[in-house]
Structures are given as structure tokens and as C-alpha cells.
Design a protein around this motif. Structure first.
Motif, PDB file in Angstrom:
ATOM      1  N   UNK A 107       0.855  -1.183   0.000  1.00  0.00           N
ATOM      2  CA  UNK A 107       0.000   0.000   0.000  1.00  0.00           C
ATOM      3  C   UNK A 107       0.894   1.237   0.000  1.00  0.00           C
ATOM      4  N   UNK A 108       0.519   2.239  -0.782  1.00  0.00           N
ATOM      5  CA  UNK A 108       1.176   3.552  -0.717  1.00  0.00           C
ATOM      6  C   UNK A 108       0.160   4.561  -0.209  1.00  0.00           C
ATOM      7  N   UNK A 109       0.572   5.353   0.771  1.00  0.00           N
ATOM      8  CA  UNK A 109      -0.275   6.414   1.335  1.00  0.00           C
ATOM      9  C   UNK A 109       0.431   7.736   1.091  1.00  0.00           C
ATOM     10  N   UNK A 110      -0.333   8.737   0.691  1.00  0.00           N
ATOM     11  CA  UNK A 110       0.232  10.025   0.321  1.00  0.00           C
ATOM     12  C   UNK A 110      -0.092  11.091   1.335  1.00  0.00           C
ATOM     13  N   UNK A 111       0.883  11.936   1.636  1.00  0.00           N
ATOM     14  CA  UNK A 111       0.705  13.099   2.480  1.00  0.00           C
ATOM     15  C   UNK A 111       1.240  14.294   1.715  1.00  0.00           C
TER      16      UNK A 111
END
Length: 170
Positions: A7-11
Motif C-alpha cells: 500500500x502507498x499512502x500520500x501526504x
């Protein structure tokens, strides 16, 4: 052996903070994960031509083996630290197993469709399969990359690139 589920999560503080998104199959981040030997958990949820925003319940349902935090305006390790202490995230397999990482960047993220994607795939491969890439030294990879692609000498790299590195490198 099964591919690690990723999973990639973006901020992005410039765009209102955290986004949990299902990315398109043709996006660089998806391609990098696949090239490195991972399975992007978000593909089934991707809709249309842009990222599909998803909630924490969806993230929990995917329960990825490894989670990568991407930031464009800050050190991703800041977000990694916050997630480690957030009770809502502590039940996720990746967080419990210490498989939460800040995706590296220098001036630009290594997940973007510019030449740095080479560093991103190298780092992802090393992170997904540490036993197969134990000999890879990411600082050396950075030095070789900037030396060969941009004709930068060691002194220039050590003064101008190395201090800009963010995220989990080794």
C-alpha cells in the motif's frame, strides 16, 4: 513465494494533508511497485483517470504486508512516526510487523515519473526483498545515479544531494 501486498499512502500539506488513494494501473507508483515485485493492493478500487480516495476502513480491509508513506513537502518519517503512535493504525499487519516505511526523496520524490523512478524501484526492491538485495547500498546507488545521469562529482553530491535525502534509505 507470494508477492508482498503493498500500500502507498500520500501526504501533501499543500493539498490538504493525508490522502489515502487507490492509484491507477498506469501511474508511476503502481508501475514501480510491480517492477519491484510487489502486488499493489489498490488496483481493484482504482476508478476513472485519477486517484480514488479511500478511507481507513478500506486500508484495514486490504491489510497490506508493507505500507509506504509518500510525502512531497516534508520528511515522510514524520508521518511514519505519527502512524506508529495512532491507535487506529496499530492493528494493521504492516504497522504491527514494523513494515511501515517513508518512501525516499531528495529534492523530488523517487515515486515520480522522472529519472528518480530508477532509485525508487531499486529502493522498493531492496525493501520488499531485503534478503535478495542485502548487498545494495542506497547511498552508493544515489552517488552513482547522480554521477552518471547528471555528471556530478562526489563532492557536489555529498554537499548538495546527500543532505536532501529523506525517508527510510537503509
Amino acid at each position: 513465494t507470494a508477492k508482498p501486498r503493498v500500500l502507498m499512502r500520500f501526504n501533501d500539506r499543500m493539498r490538504g494533508g493525508a490522502r489515502m488513494a487507490a492509484l491507477q494501473e498506469t501511474w508511476m507508483q503502481t508501475i514501480e511497485v510491480q517492477m519491484a515485485g510487489g502486488e499493489p493492493v489498490w488496483l481493484e478500487a482504482a476508478q476513472g483517470g485519477s486517484a480514488t480516495v479511500v478511507n481507513l476502513e478500506q486500508i484495514a480491509a486490504w491489510d497490506a504486508d508493507k505500507i509506504f508513506i509518500v510525502t512531497y513537502n516534508q520528511d515522510p518519517l514524520t508521518i511514519v512516526t505519527k502512524i506508529h503512535t495512532d491507535p487506529k493504525w496499530q492493528s494493521l499487519r504492516a504497522v504491527k510487523n514494523g513494515e511501515l516505511y517513508g518512501f525516499p526523496a531528495d529534492f523530488y520524490g523517487w515515486d515520480m515519473p522522472d529519472p528518480r523512478w530508477i532509485l525508487g524501484v531499486t529502493w522498493l526492491s531492496k525493501t520488499l526483498y531485503p534478503e535478495n538485495f542485502a548487498q545494495v547500498d542506497m547511498q552508493q546507488e544515489v552517488e552513482t545515479f547522480f554521477g552518471e545521469l547528471y555528471s556530478m562529482d562526489e563532492e557536489n553530491i555529498s554537499q548538495n544531494i546527500i543532505p536532501q535525502l529523506k525517508g527510510n534509505l537503509d
